[in-house]
Design an enzyme around this catalytic site. Structure first.
Site, mmCIF file in Angstrom:
data_model
loop_
_atom_site.group_PDB
_atom_site.id
_atom_site.type_symbol
_atom_site.label_atom_id
_atom_site.label_comp_id
_atom_site.label_asym_id
_atom_site.label_seq_id
_atom_site.Cartn_x
_atom_site.Cartn_y
_atom_site.Cartn_z
ATOM 1 N N GLY A 9 52.646 53.078 39.930
ATOM 2 C CA GLY A 9 51.897 51.918 40.425
ATOM 3 C C GLY A 9 52.806 50.711 40.525
ATOM 4 C CB THR A 62 42.320 46.381 32.703
ATOM 5 O OG1 THR A 62 43.332 45.429 32.904
ATOM 6 C CG2 THR A 62 41.308 45.874 31.720
ATOM 7 C CD GLU A 97 51.763 42.415 31.348
ATOM 8 O OE1 GLU A 97 52.538 43.344 31.110
ATOM 9 O OE2 GLU A 97 51.884 41.290 30.826
ATOM 10 C CB ALA A 139 48.110 34.206 34.447
ATOM 11 C CE LYS A 175 43.850 42.578 30.958
ATOM 12 N NZ LYS A 175 45.066 42.488 31.678
ATOM 13 C CG PHE A 190 36.032 33.481 37.267
ATOM 14 C CD1 PHE A 190 35.876 34.795 37.671
ATOM 15 C CD2 PHE A 190 35.104 32.941 36.381
ATOM 16 C CE1 PHE A 190 34.821 35.571 37.204
ATOM 17 C CE2 PHE A 190 34.038 33.710 35.905
ATOM 18 C CZ PHE A 190 33.900 35.027 36.328
ATOM 19 N N GLY A 191 38.361 33.705 40.537
ATOM 20 C CA GLY A 191 38.559 34.888 41.365
ATOM 21 C C GLY A 191 39.623 35.756 40.724
ATOM 22 C CB CYS A 234 41.676 40.609 35.777
ATOM 23 S SG CYS A 234 43.141 41.595 36.029
ATOM 24 C CG PHE A 235 38.786 36.280 34.953
ATOM 25 C CD1 PHE A 235 39.749 36.872 34.150
ATOM 26 C CD2 PHE A 235 38.763 34.898 35.041
ATOM 27 C CE1 PHE A 235 40.678 36.109 33.462
ATOM 28 C CE2 PHE A 235 39.679 34.113 34.351
ATOM 29 C CZ PHE A 235 40.640 34.720 33.567
ATOM 30 N NE ARG A 249 44.331 42.302 43.781
ATOM 31 C CZ ARG A 249 45.055 42.996 42.906
ATOM 32 N NH1 ARG A 249 44.770 44.265 42.691
ATOM 33 N NH2 ARG A 249 46.044 42.431 42.255
HETATM 34 C C1 UDX Z 1 46.643 46.072 37.748
HETATM 35 C C2 UDX Z 1 46.004 47.008 36.734
HETATM 36 O O1 UDX Z 1 46.541 48.234 36.848
HETATM 37 C C3 UDX Z 1 44.547 46.874 36.767
HETATM 38 O O2 UDX Z 1 43.906 47.767 35.927
HETATM 39 C C4 UDX Z 1 44.318 45.502 36.319
HETATM 40 O O3 UDX Z 1 43.004 45.257 36.024
HETATM 41 C C5 UDX Z 1 44.841 44.572 37.372
HETATM 42 O O4 UDX Z 1 46.174 44.779 37.500
HETATM 43 P P1 UDX Z 1 47.417 45.742 40.082
HETATM 44 O O5 UDX Z 1 48.836 45.965 39.706
HETATM 45 O O6 UDX Z 1 46.980 44.336 40.320
HETATM 46 O O7 UDX Z 1 46.478 46.399 39.011
HETATM 47 O O8 UDX Z 1 46.937 46.653 41.255
HETATM 48 P P2 UDX Z 1 47.583 46.895 42.645
HETATM 49 O O9 UDX Z 1 48.389 45.703 43.051
HETATM 50 O O10 UDX Z 1 46.488 47.395 43.511
HETATM 51 O O11 UDX Z 1 48.636 48.066 42.365
HETATM 52 C C6 UDX Z 1 48.344 49.376 42.055
HETATM 53 C C7 UDX Z 1 49.339 50.282 42.779
HETATM 54 O O12 UDX Z 1 49.136 51.616 42.350
HETATM 55 C C8 UDX Z 1 49.227 50.276 44.301
HETATM 56 O O13 UDX Z 1 50.455 49.916 44.858
HETATM 57 C C9 UDX Z 1 48.839 51.715 44.632
HETATM 58 O O14 UDX Z 1 49.402 52.171 45.845
HETATM 59 C C10 UDX Z 1 49.374 52.475 43.448
HETATM 60 N N1 UDX Z 1 48.707 53.758 43.206
HETATM 61 C C11 UDX Z 1 47.373 53.830 43.100
HETATM 62 C C12 UDX Z 1 49.493 54.898 43.058
HETATM 63 O O15 UDX Z 1 50.717 54.848 43.168
HETATM 64 N N2 UDX Z 1 48.875 56.086 42.779
HETATM 65 C C13 UDX Z 1 47.527 56.198 42.686
HETATM 66 O O16 UDX Z 1 47.003 57.298 42.445
HETATM 67 C C14 UDX Z 1 46.755 55.026 42.861
HETATM 68 C C1 UDX Z 2 43.925 36.658 34.286
HETATM 69 C C2 UDX Z 2 44.328 36.404 32.834
HETATM 70 O O1 UDX Z 2 44.630 35.025 32.661
HETATM 71 C C3 UDX Z 2 45.499 37.278 32.461
HETATM 72 O O2 UDX Z 2 45.826 37.110 31.095
HETATM 73 C C4 UDX Z 2 45.140 38.718 32.729
HETATM 74 O O3 UDX Z 2 46.206 39.566 32.439
HETATM 75 C C5 UDX Z 2 44.696 38.906 34.165
HETATM 76 O O4 UDX Z 2 43.639 38.020 34.473
HETATM 77 P P1 UDX Z 2 44.825 35.874 36.653
HETATM 78 O O5 UDX Z 2 43.560 36.453 37.182
HETATM 79 O O6 UDX Z 2 46.103 36.242 37.303
HETATM 80 O O7 UDX Z 2 44.981 36.233 35.111
HETATM 81 O O8 UDX Z 2 44.727 34.272 36.731
HETATM 82 P P2 UDX Z 2 44.091 33.110 35.840
HETATM 83 O O9 UDX Z 2 45.085 32.033 35.751
HETATM 84 O O10 UDX Z 2 43.525 33.607 34.585
HETATM 85 O O11 UDX Z 2 42.919 32.561 36.781
HETATM 86 C C6 UDX Z 2 41.777 33.320 37.101
HETATM 87 C C7 UDX Z 2 40.823 32.506 37.939
HETATM 88 O O12 UDX Z 2 40.200 31.483 37.174
HETATM 89 C C8 UDX Z 2 41.475 31.795 39.136
HETATM 90 O O13 UDX Z 2 40.645 31.900 40.272
HETATM 91 C C9 UDX Z 2 41.577 30.361 38.678
HETATM 92 O O14 UDX Z 2 41.575 29.449 39.759
HETATM 93 C C10 UDX Z 2 40.323 30.236 37.827
HETATM 94 N N1 UDX Z 2 40.425 29.169 36.806
HETATM 95 C C11 UDX Z 2 41.322 29.282 35.788
HETATM 96 C C12 UDX Z 2 39.584 28.060 36.887
HETATM 97 O O15 UDX Z 2 38.757 27.951 37.793
HETATM 98 N N2 UDX Z 2 39.683 27.094 35.914
HETATM 99 C C13 UDX Z 2 40.569 27.166 34.882
HETATM 100 O O16 UDX Z 2 40.585 26.260 34.050
HETATM 101 C C14 UDX Z 2 41.420 28.296 34.828
#
Ligand code: UDX
Ligand code: UDX
Length: 470
Positions: free
Chosen positions: A7, A127, A156, A159, A211, A263-264, A267-268, A337
């Site tokens: 991945g 996750t 992991e 952010a 997590k 939030f977007g 993960c969340f 996403r």
């Molecule tokens: C990650 C974590 O793995 C996820 O559980 C967490 O909640 C968010 O972060 P992320 O790295 O953001 O996911 O996902 P993505 O950018 O979609 O990457 C996953 C990769 O795995 C893709 O490039 C996809 O092509 C690859 N993949 C998926 C494989 O190589 N084999 C598979 O069977 C499925």
């Molecule tokens: C989150 C977690 O922070 C990270 O630890 C985990 O591994 C993956 O999920 P990420 O989604 O990359 O990381 O970004 P983050 O900075 O947490 O922001 C998430 C969303 O909340 C964003 O849309 C951000 O704009 C929003 N946000 C964050 C707010 O609206 N207000 C804030 O005060 C903080």
């Protein structure tokens, strides 16, 4: 020691690049099914945008960092295999809309079992719901013939937009497992650059649940301050002032109190829904509905913002041009996403607005694909009306000036720093009157914008008109 990671996404790519940078003697092989993604990792234009990542990759690539699609060979050679594939929310069948789709994780486990011999440490980086490690272990034991293994959970916490710093200097690294030898092997990798006291070890289940809980708590803070923002708009309090006032209480702390359009990110929402599903599964409906409310409030916040735009603009945005600044789910990433911008744009389009969208890092095709996906029903169908509206009423442009020219309104949906440095006199001059500005991130200086002539509506602040009426 040799490492393989299945991945090459937002998590796998940067994490492995950092391990390779810090441990020049450990070969790190990142594999993915997606050839285009791998090609991008091997090029100068990486598939994800992260400040500082290019330098980290360049330092290690070709030395001890390799990207390829040779999944079987990479697994066979490795002593430690990270699973970092995506685990989206299920869209069909049991648990649809809530449970995590573990299809890819299961496929990885089967592939590891089939293409391996000797002893492997399998590390869950994705996750996952609590007790997935158990399932991974069962798959490995039932499929493997010449393989012995240990399973670790190593979630992991990086952010996006801040991944390099988070990987370089994390608050903590969490490793859950049963075998002390396997835990020690992974600790030794991280200890090359992270102080030992910041490497926490737990049992497998605690690590998996930590997590989900960390993300649920963080998202809950955002929903809590966003709930208060609605009350601020109604009462004349200012949400930034409230956030500052409560954030100075050391028990509450100042972080994650920035009110927004919601939030977007990948993960969340997914992790909370996963938590909700687990609680229901284990017969805890009250706990499930407690956490579900965090997502409900987030949906409400997005909807409230688009409704506020429509109401303020004399109850109609039909055929009005609205400049959209920012589409990514937060600044410094090209990731869209679950970005709140998608839903706000969709709702405005359904009110027949014409949108001119600019984001410094998100390409036009991605914006259109996200809007199309948001209008698609569970059977994969999109109505003709929605399809035409995305085709005809969405224009993606190259800067904020173009996005605002002849516009009735501007909406700031992502907090990119460059939006603070614009020539607002020029923008105001090019817009129609009244020049509405909806600041969905409380990013811009309201007073100076108002002195130029904008009618500013910010999150958690009562509108200018209302203030002068009071
Ligand atoms: C990650 C974590 O793995 C996820 O559980 C967490 O909640 C968010 O972060 P992320 O790295 O953001 O996911 O996902 P993505 O950018 O979609 O990457 C996953 C990769 O795995 C893709 O490039 C996809 O092509 C690859 N993949 C998926 C494989 O190589 N084999 C598979 O069977 C499925
Ligand atoms: C989150 C977690 O922070 C990270 O630890 C985990 O591994 C993956 O999920 P990420 O989604 O990359 O990381 O970004 P983050 O900075 O947490 O922001 C998430 C969303 O909340 C964003 O849309 C951000 O704009 C929003 N946000 C964050 C707010 O609206 N207000 C804030 O005060 C903080």
């Amino acid at each position: 020691m040799k490492i393989c990671c299945i991945g090459a996404g937002y998590v796998g790519g940067p994490t492995m690049a950092m391990i390779a940078k810090q441990c020049p003697d450990i070969p790190v092989h990142v594999v993915d099914l997606n050839q285009t993604r791998i090609d991008a990792w091997n090029s100068d234009k990486l598939p994800i945008y992260e400040p500082g990542l290019q330098e980290v990759v360049q330092e290690a690539r070709g030395r001890n960092l390799t990207f390829s699609t040779n999944v079987d060979a990479a697994i066979e050679e490795a002593d430690m295999v990270f699973i970092s594939v995506n685990t989206p929310t299920k869209t069909y069948g049991i648990g649809a809309g809530r449970a995590a789709n573990l299809e890819f994780v299961e496929k990885c486990a089967r592939q590891i079992a089939r293409s391996s011999s000797g002893h492997k440490i399998v590390v869950e980086k994705s996750t996952l719901p609590v007790r997935t490690a158990q399932a991974v272990k069962r798959i490995l034991s039932s499929e493997a013939t010449n393989l012995t293994f240990d399973v670790l959970s190593n979630p992991e916490f990086l952010a996006e937009g801040n991944a390099v710093d988070d990987l370089l200097d994390p608050d903590r690294v969490l490793i859950g497992g049963e075998s002390q030898k396997a835990i020690d092997a992974l600790c030794d990798v991280y200890a090359r650059w992270i102080p030992r006291e910041r490497i926490l070890t737990t049992n497998l289940w605690s690590s998996e649940l930590s997590k989900l809980t960390a993300n649920a708590f963080l998202a809950q803070r955002v929903s809590s301050i966003n709930a208060i923002s609605a009350l601020c708009e109604a009462t004349g309090a200012d949400v930034d002032e409230v956030a500052r006032a409560i954030g100075t209480d050391s028990r509450i702390g100042p972080k994650f109190l920035k009110s927004s359009i919601g939030f977007g990110g990948s993960c969340f929402q997914k992790d909370i829904l996963n938590l909700v599903y687990l609680c229901e599964h284990f017969g805890l409906p009250e706990v499930a509905s407690y956490w579900e409310q965090v997502v409900t409030m987030n949906d409400h916040q997005k909807q409230r913002f688009s409704e506020r735009i429509v109401k303020t603009m004399f109850n109609t945005v039909s055929d009005k041009k609205i400049g959209i600044w920012g589409f990514a789910f937060k600044k410094d990433t090209n990731d869209t996403r679950e970005s709140a911008a998608i839903y706000i744009c969709r709702d405005l389009l359904r009110e027949r607005a014409r949108l001119t969208i600019y984001d410094p890092r998100v390409p036009a095709e991605q914006i259109r694909a996200e809007l199309t996906y948001a209008c698609t029903d569970n059977n994969g169908q999109i109505s003709e009306v929605d399809r035409q509206m995305i085709e005809n009423n969405v224009e993606v442009v190259n800067d904020c000036y173009e996005a605002s020219r002849q516009a009735h309104a501007v909406a700031v949906l992502t907090e990119w720093d460059e939006f603070k440095e614009l020539d607002f006199e020029k923008i105001h001059h090019s817009m129609l009157r009244p020049a509405f500005l909806f600041d969905g991130r409380n990013l811009l200086d309201r007073e100076s914008l108002e002195s130029i002539g904008f009618e500013v509506h910010a999150i958690g602040k009562s509108s200018q008109r209302r203030r002068s009426d009071d």
